[in-house]
Motif scaffolding. Sequence first.
Motif, short mmCIF file in Angstrom:
data_model
loop_
_atom_site.label_atom_id
_atom_site.label_comp_id
_atom_site.label_asym_id
_atom_site.label_seq_id
_atom_site.Cartn_x
_atom_site.Cartn_y
_atom_site.Cartn_z
N LEU A 98 -37.07 -15.31 -1.49
CA LEU A 98 -36.86 -16.77 -2.00
C LEU A 98 -35.41 -16.81 -2.29
O LEU A 98 -34.58 -17.89 -1.94
N ALA A 99 -34.87 -16.16 -3.06
CA ALA A 99 -33.27 -16.03 -3.61
C ALA A 99 -32.36 -16.05 -2.27
O ALA A 99 -31.44 -16.85 -2.18
N LEU A 100 -32.85 -15.17 -1.31
CA LEU A 100 -31.91 -15.02 0.15
C LEU A 100 -32.04 -16.38 0.90
O LEU A 100 -31.11 -16.77 1.45
N GLY A 101 -33.17 -16.96 0.61
CA GLY A 101 -33.33 -18.34 1.42
C GLY A 101 -32.38 -19.35 0.80
O GLY A 101 -31.93 -19.94 1.54
N ARG A 102 -32.60 -19.35 -0.41
CA ARG A 102 -31.76 -20.49 -1.24
C ARG A 102 -30.20 -20.26 -1.13
O ARG A 102 -29.57 -21.11 -0.86
N ALA A 103 -29.92 -18.87 -1.14
CA ALA A 103 -28.63 -18.58 -0.94
C ALA A 103 -27.77 -19.08 0.61
O ALA A 103 -27.09 -19.62 0.63
#
Length: 57
Positions: free
Chosen positions: A30-35
């Motif tokens: 999820l963090a990679l997607g937001r980034a």
Amino acid sequence: MVALPRWRGGLVRRFDAFPRTAMPLAGTMLALGRAGQRRQARRLAARHTPTGSPVDG
């Protein structure tokens, strides 16, 4: 209809087969997607002039 790359189907099946392994990685994914979304927003903003009109070309 959603088009997915062929390799992603195999990846999803592996995560589905091993949920205990997949769950700890969910937060990271999820963090990679937001980034990635922030990166795309910056690129889109850079394509516009300060007045907000799209740049020709």
